[in-house]
Design a protein around this motif. Structure first.
Motif, mmCIF file in Angstrom:
data_model
loop_
_atom_site.group_PDB
_atom_site.id
_atom_site.type_symbol
_atom_site.label_atom_id
_atom_site.label_comp_id
_atom_site.label_asym_id
_atom_site.label_seq_id
_atom_site.Cartn_x
_atom_site.Cartn_y
_atom_site.Cartn_z
ATOM 1 N N PHE A 1 0.828 -1.207 0.000
ATOM 2 C CA PHE A 1 0.000 0.000 0.000
ATOM 3 C C PHE A 1 0.865 1.262 0.000
ATOM 4 C CE2 PHE A 1 -3.580 -2.710 1.475
ATOM 5 C CZ PHE A 1 -4.498 -2.318 0.511
ATOM 6 N N LEU A 2 2.034 1.219 0.643
ATOM 7 C CA LEU A 2 2.960 2.348 0.570
ATOM 8 C C LEU A 2 3.424 2.553 -0.868
ATOM 9 C CD1 LEU A 2 4.686 4.456 2.113
ATOM 10 C CD2 LEU A 2 6.448 2.686 2.341
ATOM 11 N N ALA B 1 -0.726 -11.521 0.002
ATOM 12 C CA ALA B 1 -0.558 -11.364 1.450
ATOM 13 C C ALA B 1 -1.848 -10.864 2.099
ATOM 14 C CB ALA B 1 0.585 -10.394 1.732
ATOM 15 N N LEU B 2 -2.539 -9.945 1.426
ATOM 16 C CA LEU B 2 -3.805 -9.416 1.965
ATOM 17 C C LEU B 2 -4.851 -10.521 2.087
ATOM 18 C CD1 LEU B 2 -5.314 -6.787 2.812
ATOM 19 C CD2 LEU B 2 -6.119 -6.651 0.445
ATOM 20 N N ILE B 3 -4.950 -11.362 1.075
ATOM 21 C CA ILE B 3 -5.912 -12.469 1.116
ATOM 22 C C ILE B 3 -5.507 -13.474 2.192
ATOM 23 C CG2 ILE B 3 -6.933 -14.353 -0.220
ATOM 24 C CD1 ILE B 3 -6.458 -12.659 -2.733
ATOM 25 N N GLY B 4 -4.197 -13.699 2.351
ATOM 26 C CA GLY B 4 -3.731 -14.585 3.405
ATOM 27 C C GLY B 4 -4.107 -14.082 4.791
ATOM 28 N N ALA C 1 -12.165 -3.831 -0.360
ATOM 29 C CA ALA C 1 -11.821 -2.484 -0.825
ATOM 30 C C ALA C 1 -10.312 -2.352 -1.013
ATOM 31 C CB ALA C 1 -12.325 -1.444 0.171
ATOM 32 N N GLY C 2 -9.540 -2.865 -0.052
ATOM 33 C CA GLY C 2 -8.089 -2.829 -0.189
ATOM 34 C C GLY C 2 -7.607 -3.652 -1.369
ATOM 35 N N ALA C 3 -8.208 -4.824 -1.558
ATOM 36 C CA ALA C 3 -7.840 -5.670 -2.693
ATOM 37 C C ALA C 3 -8.127 -4.963 -4.016
ATOM 38 C CB ALA C 3 -8.594 -6.992 -2.623
ATOM 39 N N ALA C 4 -9.258 -4.246 -4.074
ATOM 40 C CA ALA C 4 -9.618 -3.529 -5.301
ATOM 41 C C ALA C 4 -8.573 -2.465 -5.641
ATOM 42 C CB ALA C 4 -10.998 -2.890 -5.142
ATOM 43 N N LEU C 5 -8.055 -1.771 -4.624
ATOM 44 C CA LEU C 5 -7.027 -0.757 -4.872
ATOM 45 C C LEU C 5 -5.759 -1.385 -5.450
ATOM 46 C CD1 LEU C 5 -7.320 1.492 -1.681
ATOM 47 C CD2 LEU C 5 -8.140 1.992 -3.980
ATOM 48 N N LEU C 6 -5.360 -2.517 -4.895
ATOM 49 C CA LEU C 6 -4.161 -3.185 -5.407
ATOM 50 C C LEU C 6 -4.372 -3.674 -6.837
ATOM 51 C CD1 LEU C 6 -3.012 -5.214 -2.256
ATOM 52 C CD2 LEU C 6 -2.146 -3.019 -3.089
ATOM 53 N N VAL C 7 -5.568 -4.170 -7.133
ATOM 54 C CA VAL C 7 -5.871 -4.622 -8.497
ATOM 55 C C VAL C 7 -5.798 -3.441 -9.461
ATOM 56 C CG1 VAL C 7 -7.683 -5.528 -10.003
ATOM 57 C CG2 VAL C 7 -7.232 -6.610 -7.792
ATOM 58 N N ILE C 8 -6.330 -2.297 -9.059
ATOM 59 C CA ILE C 8 -6.260 -1.107 -9.910
ATOM 60 C C ILE C 8 -4.804 -0.742 -10.183
ATOM 61 C CG2 ILE C 8 -6.705 1.385 -9.959
ATOM 62 C CD1 ILE C 8 -9.305 0.813 -8.437
ATOM 63 N N GLY C 9 -3.967 -0.822 -9.149
ATOM 64 C CA GLY C 9 -2.545 -0.535 -9.342
ATOM 65 C C GLY C 9 -1.900 -1.482 -10.329
ATOM 66 N N GLY D 1 4.067 -4.098 -11.027
ATOM 67 C CA GLY D 1 2.838 -4.879 -11.022
ATOM 68 C C GLY D 1 2.982 -6.165 -10.227
ATOM 69 N N LEU D 2 4.139 -6.830 -10.351
ATOM 70 C CA LEU D 2 4.375 -8.073 -9.613
ATOM 71 C C LEU D 2 4.330 -7.836 -8.110
ATOM 72 C CD1 LEU D 2 5.261 -11.060 -9.395
ATOM 73 C CD2 LEU D 2 7.624 -10.252 -9.562
ATOM 74 N N PHE D 3 4.941 -6.749 -7.645
ATOM 75 C CA PHE D 3 4.958 -6.467 -6.212
ATOM 76 C C PHE D 3 3.539 -6.246 -5.676
ATOM 77 C CE2 PHE D 3 5.625 -3.449 -2.605
ATOM 78 C CZ PHE D 3 6.216 -4.362 -1.748
ATOM 79 N N LEU D 4 2.696 -5.603 -6.459
ATOM 80 C CA LEU D 4 1.306 -5.404 -6.040
ATOM 81 C C LEU D 4 0.544 -6.726 -5.994
ATOM 82 C CD1 LEU D 4 0.497 -2.134 -8.006
ATOM 83 C CD2 LEU D 4 0.717 -2.362 -5.533
ATOM 84 N N VAL D 5 0.842 -7.637 -6.909
ATOM 85 C CA VAL D 5 0.217 -8.965 -6.883
ATOM 86 C C VAL D 5 0.640 -9.714 -5.619
ATOM 87 C CG1 VAL D 5 0.050 -11.201 -8.031
ATOM 88 C CG2 VAL D 5 0.014 -9.111 -9.387
#
Length: 452
Positions: A166-167, A214-217, A234-242, A205-209
């Motif tokens: 997220f950072l 980790a978020l799902i874990g 909501a957090g997962a959606a932000l990472l997907v957008i990234g 992109g790989l780092f966001l994946v």
């Protein structure tokens, strides 16, 4: 009680700091923020490596704990991995060195300057191999530090990974908003792509994946509240957008792995509700996904990402073909770790010469084979076998969600290595070290059944 809830996020980060220790946290933060530039940015890489050496030197006991607590296969592979570039630096007598495959051109050059009878190492570029050797200090420091932790640190490690993701996402958003060259960390970045702390959009992109895994874990490893059911998606959606904004086709394709896991967990949550609520929720999710797809299809910036999927033609197949020629030339010894860019220019065919310098094989496995020969292949196979065994063992414990998150993240790195070079920058290398430590940490409590 309300005050405690308001500060729960801060309290969790403080708990992460206490559980993991400031040396490991500081090393990973520095690695992600400064280590995403690759070999062309030696000064920032040096900062990461010096930090890693400081972590090792000022905590000598953690190396001893590692060799007393780590799995046997890991205690064998870590020294062998260090030994490979180290042995490539050992000088050999002239007769022995000249007998190595692929050294004819180098021998002729040294004869011209009267140095043909000198002792030379296996590697064709000592400086590059020395850099490759020093680069191992960072991931090894992460592995040593993690194996020296006494408390159950696995969930804290996932929290740290999510926080770093997220950072990275927040910094990338600021870059987008600022526009131009403002806040760009590296001069090779192109406008219109999501870079954050990385020089390349693919690594970004790989780092966001990995952060998404980790978020799902984290979600799967705790009792879920109604608030969790809103915040985590909501957090997962932000990472997907990234990931989508990174314009990396491979990273977008890798979203399938955490996506399937998230869909399974979501279905499990829906089964707790009545059929009417279940179908209403499912309909709402489908509607939201449809709306998101419509926005992505009509947005000009996102449209540029989808256009990249219309054609998969690039210079990679030509680079791979020329790399295979180099592999045959230096087989089975290799040219030396880190020497690809030096030796590949001899093999590069003029007919398929790309507009830009190749610099990398764009396939981690081909590059390792060219640089380390059969020894590199054997090491890769041994690492994969050991990690698969550790993942299988971890999935039978109460830490199964954390194990699955780490295993999926490493699988994403391994798959992207087929068309890229994810482990050739310090940031991903250190994150990979943390993922290895997560899979290989001691486990004692067995599950009664396999994770659902």
């Amino acid at each position: 009680m309300p005050t405690q809830k308001n500060h729960s996020g801060v309290a969790r980060l403080l708990h992460v700091h206490r559980t993991l220790g400031w040396p490991l946290v500081a090393l990973l933060v520095i690695a992600v923020v400064l280590g995403g530039g690759g070999i062309r940015h030696g000064l920032t890489n040096l900062v990461v490596q010096l930090t890693a050496l400081a972590v090792i030197l000022f905590q000598p006991g953690m190396v001893r704990r590692f060799f007393s607590e780590a799995p046997l296969w890991l205690k064998v592979l870590v020294p062998l991995t260090i030994l490979l570039p180290l042995l490539q630096l050992v000088p050999l007598p002239a007769g022995m060195w000249r007998g190595l495959p692929g050294r004819e051109m180098a021998a002729e050059t040294r004869d011209l300057i009267g140095a043909g009878d000198g002792w030379f190492p296996v590697t064709l570029d000592r400086a590059r191999t020395l850099i490759a050797l020093f680069a191992l200090a960072a991931p090894l420091a992460v592995i040593f530090s993690a194996h020296g932790l006494k408390a159950d640190w696995r969930r804290s490690a996932l929290v740290l990974l999510v926080a770093l993701a997220f950072l990275h996402f927040a910094f990338g958003v600021v870059q987008f908003a600022a526009g131009g060259d403002t806040l760009r960390l590296y001069e090779t970045n192109d406008a219109g792509r999501f870079y954050g702390f990385f020089v390349g959009h693919i690594a970004s992109g790989l780092f966001l994946v990995i952060g998404l895994c980790a978020l799902i874990g984290l979600f799967a490893s705790k009792r879920r509240t109604s608030l969790d059911l809103m915040l985590y998606p909501a957090g997962a959606a932000l990472l997907v957008i990234g990931v989508v904004l990174s314009s990396s086709r491979s990273a977008i394709a890798l979203l399938l792995l955490p996506g399937l896991w998230a869909a399974w967990l979501g279905w499990k949550e829906l089964r707790r509700f009545s059929p009417r609520t279940r179908w209403l929720t499912l309909g709402g999710v489908i509607t939201l996904l449809g709306a998101a797809a419509l926005v992505m299809a009509t947005n000009e910036r996102l449209g540029a990402t989808w256009e990249r999927f219309e054609s998969f033609e690039d210079s990679r197949p030509d680079i791979w073909e020329d790399t295979m020629v180099g592999i045959e030339r230096y087989w089975p010894v290799g040219s030396g770790m880190g020497t690809f860019d030096e030796v590949f220019q001899v093999e590069e065919s003029l007919e398929t010469l790309p507009a830009k310098k190749a610099a990398r094989a764009h396939n981690e496995y081909f590059e390792i084979t060219l640089e380390a020969g059969i020894f590199g292949i054997l090491l890769v196979v041994a690492w994969v076998a050991g990690l698969l065994y550790s993942a299988y063992r971890g999935l039978r414990t109460v830490q199964a969600p954390v194990t699955l998150a780490a295993a999926l993240s490493l699988l994403c790195i391994a798959l992207q290595a087929l068309i890229y070079f994810p482990l050739r920058n310090m940031a991903v290398l250190c994150i990979a070290g943390l993922l290895v430590a997560l899979l290989t940490a001691p486990v004692t409590i067995k599950r009664d059944r396999v994770i659902e």
